[in-house]
Design an enzyme around this catalytic site. Structure first.
Site, mmCIF file in Angstrom:
data_model
loop_
_atom_site.group_PDB
_atom_site.id
_atom_site.type_symbol
_atom_site.label_atom_id
_atom_site.label_comp_id
_atom_site.label_asym_id
_atom_site.label_seq_id
_atom_site.Cartn_x
_atom_site.Cartn_y
_atom_site.Cartn_z
ATOM 1 N N GLU A 176 0.895 -1.125 -0.185
ATOM 2 C CA GLU A 176 0.035 -0.042 0.117
ATOM 3 C C GLU A 176 0.890 1.297 0.074
ATOM 4 O OE1 GLU A 176 -2.813 0.139 -0.725
ATOM 5 O OE2 GLU A 176 -3.957 -1.615 0.074
ATOM 6 N N HIS B 38 -2.588 2.441 8.484
ATOM 7 C CA HIS B 38 -3.612 1.753 7.739
ATOM 8 C C HIS B 38 -3.634 0.135 8.262
ATOM 9 C CE1 HIS B 38 -5.852 -0.610 4.954
ATOM 10 N NE2 HIS B 38 -4.856 -1.312 4.544
ATOM 11 N N HIS C 209 -6.618 -3.198 9.223
ATOM 12 C CA HIS C 209 -7.828 -4.046 8.933
ATOM 13 C C HIS C 209 -8.478 -4.354 10.150
ATOM 14 C CE1 HIS C 209 -5.570 -5.742 5.021
ATOM 15 N NE2 HIS C 209 -5.852 -4.328 5.040
ATOM 16 N N HIS D 71 -12.618 -3.430 3.234
ATOM 17 C CA HIS D 71 -11.238 -3.391 3.500
ATOM 18 C C HIS D 71 -10.538 -2.809 4.829
ATOM 19 C CE1 HIS D 71 -6.735 -2.511 1.212
ATOM 20 N NE2 HIS D 71 -6.733 -2.764 2.341
HETATM 21 ZN ZN LIG Z 1 -4.863 -3.045 3.561
#
Ligand SMILES: [Zn+2]
Length: 205
Positions: free
Chosen positions: A72, A90, A92, A152
């Site tokens: 990412e 970031h 999940h 996501h």
């Molecule tokens: Zn991700």
């Protein structure tokens, strides 16, 4: 940059300890000038060593480190290019992903949502690691410290890694409160007027 790499490891371990990430999911980065230290692809965040974290330039070219930058990284770089952020986180995490998979936005049902800029938008789904996803997230983050990513997870920005990390914890908390509130009844969404009153109070000292 060595200090930023150490901070990535420290916050990677905290994210894993708090259950915000599992295994190799989730990625963090921090910027200093024209360089960005980012977590690598394929290494669990609770086992990260500073030397595992590649350093890339703002075009994504690796300038130091043997490992491949997170898949990412393009999204992180797009956010640095469009905001004044010094760090991006970031994950999940469970409740952020639940909301991101079911809603168009996280409505402000608690005034602490203002710390993230108010209602948190959900960026439309696109395949991970693509420029399309990076662009969708960039737009969802306009004027905000956080965004959700459809089907996501979540992403936050901050001036420092500590700030971006705390924004991720707050985002997860707000999502959990919202999901649990939905299980009890219809949560009341704060009105524009109520939110303005909070801002006025915060600035009145
Ligand atoms: Zn991700």
């Amino acid at each position: 940059m060595d200090e930023l790499r150490r901070e990535l490891c420290e916050h990677g371990r905290r994210a894993a300890a708090l259950g915000l990430v599992i295994g190799t999911s989730g990625n963090l980065s921090a910027r200093d000038g024209d360089l960005v230290a980012v977590t690598p692809s394929g290494v669990a965040l609770d086992r990260l060593r500073p030397e595992d974290c590649p350093i890339v330039d703002l075009d994504g070219r690796v300038v130091e480190g043997d490992r491949k930058p997170s898949s990412e990284t393009a999204m992180h770089l797009a956010l640095y290019a469009s905001t004044g952020a010094g760090a991006v986180v970031h994950t999940h995490s469970v409740f952020a992903t639940v909301v991101a998979s079911t809603m168009a936005e996280l409505p402000p049902i608690h005034y602490n949502a203002l710390l993230l800029g108010g209602a948190v938008r959900v960026a439309p789904y696109a395949t991970y690691g693509t420029p399309e996803l990076a662009e969708n997230v960039r737009r969802a983050l306009e004027g905000r410290q956080a965004a959700l990513m459809a089907s996501h997870g979540g992403v936050t920005i901050g001036a420092t890694l500590e700030q971006a990390f705390e924004a991720t914890r707050l985002l997860e908390w707000l999502c959990e409160v919202y999901v649990r509130a939905l299980g009890v009844g219809a949560p009341a969404v704060l009105t524009e007027e109520q939110l303005v009153a909070v801002i006025e109070r915060a600035f009145s000292g």
